[in-house]
Design a protein around this motif. Structure first.
Motif, PDB file in Angstrom:
ATOM      1  N   LYS A 271       0.832  -1.206   0.000  1.00 36.87           N
ATOM      2  CA  LYS A 271       0.000   0.000   0.000  1.00 36.87           C
ATOM      3  C   LYS A 271       0.868   1.258   0.000  1.00 36.87           C
ATOM      4  O   LYS A 271       0.591   2.227  -0.732  1.00 36.87           O
ATOM      5  N   SER A 272       1.929   1.234   0.802  1.00 37.38           N
ATOM      6  CA  SER A 272       2.824   2.385   0.864  1.00 37.38           C
ATOM      7  C   SER A 272       3.535   2.605  -0.477  1.00 37.38           C
ATOM      8  O   SER A 272       3.628   3.736  -0.967  1.00 37.38           O
ATOM      9  N   ARG A 273       3.997   1.534  -1.091  1.00 38.48           N
ATOM     10  CA  ARG A 273       4.688   1.646  -2.377  1.00 38.48           C
ATOM     11  C   ARG A 273       3.721   2.111  -3.465  1.00 38.48           C
ATOM     12  O   ARG A 273       4.078   2.935  -4.314  1.00 38.48           O
ATOM     13  N   MET A 274       2.496   1.603  -3.434  1.00 47.78           N
ATOM     14  CA  MET A 274       1.491   2.023  -4.405  1.00 47.78           C
ATOM     15  C   MET A 274       1.183   3.508  -4.281  1.00 47.78           C
ATOM     16  O   MET A 274       1.041   4.213  -5.284  1.00 47.78           O
ATOM     17  N   SER A 275       1.079   3.963  -3.045  1.00 45.93           N
ATOM     18  CA  SER A 275       0.784   5.379  -2.812  1.00 45.93           C
ATOM     19  C   SER A 275       1.896   6.267  -3.362  1.00 45.93           C
ATOM     20  O   SER A 275       1.636   7.287  -4.026  1.00 45.93           O
ATOM     21  N   THR A 276       3.139   5.864  -3.118  1.00 44.74           N
ATOM     22  CA  THR A 276       4.284   6.621  -3.641  1.00 44.74           C
ATOM     23  C   THR A 276       4.282   6.619  -5.165  1.00 44.74           C
ATOM     24  O   THR A 276       4.531   7.652  -5.810  1.00 44.74           O
ATOM     25  N   LEU A 277       3.983   5.459  -5.742  1.00 44.74           N
ATOM     26  CA  LEU A 277       3.965   5.340  -7.192  1.00 44.74           C
ATOM     27  C   LEU A 277       2.865   6.208  -7.802  1.00 44.74           C
ATOM     28  O   LEU A 277       3.076   6.864  -8.843  1.00 44.74           O
ATOM     29  N   GLU A 278       1.701   6.229  -7.168  1.00 43.23           N
ATOM     30  CA  GLU A 278       0.601   7.050  -7.684  1.00 43.23           C
ATOM     31  C   GLU A 278       0.962   8.533  -7.664  1.00 43.23           C
ATOM     32  O   GLU A 278       0.601   9.290  -8.566  1.00 43.23           O
ATOM     33  N   ASP A 279       1.679   8.951  -6.627  1.00 46.28           N
ATOM     34  CA  ASP A 279       2.147  10.343  -6.563  1.00 46.28           C
ATOM     35  C   ASP A 279       3.077  10.646  -7.736  1.00 46.28           C
ATOM     36  O   ASP A 279       3.008  11.724  -8.344  1.00 46.28           O
ATOM     37  N   MET A 280       3.933   9.698  -8.058  1.00 49.72           N
ATOM     38  CA  MET A 280       4.845   9.879  -9.196  1.00 49.72           C
ATOM     39  C   MET A 280       4.068   9.953 -10.506  1.00 49.72           C
ATOM     40  O   MET A 280       4.384  10.771 -11.385  1.00 49.72           O
ATOM     41  N   PHE A 281       3.050   9.120 -10.647  1.00 53.73           N
ATOM     42  CA  PHE A 281       2.220   9.157 -11.850  1.00 53.73           C
ATOM     43  C   PHE A 281       1.548  10.523 -11.992  1.00 53.73           C
ATOM     44  O   PHE A 281       1.462  11.086 -13.093  1.00 53.73           O
ATOM     45  N   ASP A 282       1.081  11.066 -10.870  1.00 54.81           N
ATOM     46  CA  ASP A 282       0.435  12.384 -10.907  1.00 54.81           C
ATOM     47  C   ASP A 282       1.423  13.461 -11.336  1.00 54.81           C
ATOM     48  O   ASP A 282       1.086  14.365 -12.117  1.00 54.81           O
ATOM     49  N   PHE A 287      -0.904   9.233 -16.810  1.00 48.49           N
ATOM     50  CA  PHE A 287      -2.289   8.832 -17.081  1.00 48.49           C
ATOM     51  C   PHE A 287      -3.213  10.032 -17.112  1.00 48.49           C
ATOM     52  O   PHE A 287      -3.042  10.997 -16.351  1.00 48.49           O
ATOM     53  N   ARG A 288      -4.184   9.953 -17.978  1.00 53.41           N
ATOM     54  CA  ARG A 288      -5.191  11.024 -18.046  1.00 53.41           C
ATOM     55  C   ARG A 288      -6.161  10.905 -16.886  1.00 53.41           C
ATOM     56  O   ARG A 288      -6.501   9.794 -16.456  1.00 53.41           O
ATOM     57  N   LYS A 289      -6.590  12.037 -16.366  1.00 53.70           N
ATOM     58  CA  LYS A 289      -7.589  12.045 -15.302  1.00 53.70           C
ATOM     59  C   LYS A 289      -8.811  12.785 -15.783  1.00 53.70           C
ATOM     60  O   LYS A 289      -8.692  13.852 -16.408  1.00 53.70           O
ATOM     61  N   PHE A 290      -9.970  12.251 -15.452  1.00 49.99           N
ATOM     62  CA  PHE A 290     -11.223  12.858 -15.927  1.00 49.99           C
ATOM     63  C   PHE A 290     -11.976  13.519 -14.787  1.00 49.99           C
ATOM     64  O   PHE A 290     -13.181  13.445 -14.680  1.00 49.99           O
TER      65      PHE A 290
END
Length: 291
Positions: A271-282, A287-290
């Motif tokens: 969960k922690s790694r996913m959260s960090t990765l999502e921040d990097m994606f942002d 990825f496009r966000k709608f």
């Protein structure tokens, strides 16, 4: 009783192993040591090699469900032919015996059968042991595959990178793969995908990694890659399909189940790694966000 590829002699031996006598277990060990070629000689030769009597050989093959030693050898010959059949021979074989109906239905029926038989033969303890090996971040994880299965290895590698650190993908189809083995330490895990038309480079990779003290995890087909002799954990998948090529759907199912199991076993870290990765994606706007 005849044999079919749906249930190999090797699997039958493993299934009844605990019920075998001491002499029969000794015989089983000799058969499995160089399977299936170990059972292709005469009954006397096999008995001598295992230091048992010929009646012991006859009794054991009957315990496996064969009418006698010739029936057992017929089953092994079928397995040998299936292991080494090339794509053209496979297609011609299927074309001659293909049932009526549309290819969509025939192929789907075959794949569903592969999944059912794969799941029926997976040992839950071996699966759990492999889950633990993949989840243990204290040991590095190396993942590799062959000419066809490299796609599966890349898929697993991508997900394991998110779940844990110290994950590395080895391209065994490249001449540079020995470089990847330089950093392997004792108890590191090397997970290998290998199916029939087993590749020499992948086998050599397993040999070298094992010699360096690595734990070998193998995902293979029902006939088992030669790498199985080095494997600490081995999971077999059914791969036959009405096509010139084998189906890896059952292997993908097993891979995705492993991903889910490892993720669950280490959810706080994941969960922690996913959260960090999502921040990097942002930040990178990959990825496009709608919203």
């Amino acid at each position: 009783m005849g044999s079919s590829l749906a249930d190999t002699a090797q699997e039958k031996i493993k299934r009844v192993y605990e019920s075998l006598t001491r002499a029969e277990r000794q015989l089983a060990g000799v058969i499995l040591e160089n399977y299936p070629m170990s059972g292709m000689g005469s009954i006397t030769r096999l008995a001598d090699k295992a230091s048992v009597s010929t009646p012991t050989v006859a009794r054991m093959v009957q315990k496996l469900g064969y009418s006698g030693f010739p029936d057992f050898q017929d089953a092994l010959r079928i397995e040998v032919e299936a292991r080494f059949s090339n794509p053209i021979a496979k297609h011609e074989s299927w074309a001659q015996s293909a049932p009526e109906g549309h290819i969509l239905n025939r192929f789907t029926d075959s794949v569903i059968s592969n999944i059912r038989q794969t799941l029926a033969n997976v040992d839950p303890k071996q699966f759990d042991d492999l889950t633990g090996m993949l989840a243990d971040e204290s040991q590095a994880l190396y993942i590799t595959g062959g000419r066809i299965t490299h796609a599966l290895s890349e898929y697993l590698h991508l997900h394991m990178q998110v779940i844990r650190a110290r994950v590395r993908h080895i391209r065994s189809t490249s001449n540079a793969w020995p470089h990847d083995l330089l950093d392997i330490r004792p108890d590191d895990v090397v997970l290998i995908y290998d199916i029939r038309r087993y590749e020499n480079s992948t086998l050599r990779l397993a040999e070298i990694a094992k010699a360096q003290g690595a734990k070998i995890a193998l995902i293979t087909d029902q006939w088992q890659s030669p790498i199985s002799q080095y494997a600490d954990v081995s999971l077999n998948c059914r791969i036959e399909a009405p096509s010139a090529w084998d189906s890896t759907v059952a292997m993908m199912l097993l891979s995705e189940t492993l991903i889910a199991a490892v993720q669950e076993a280490s959810w706080d870290r994941t969960k922690s790694r996913m959260s960090t990765l999502e921040d990097m994606f942002d930040q990178t706007k990959i990825f496009r966000k709608f919203v």
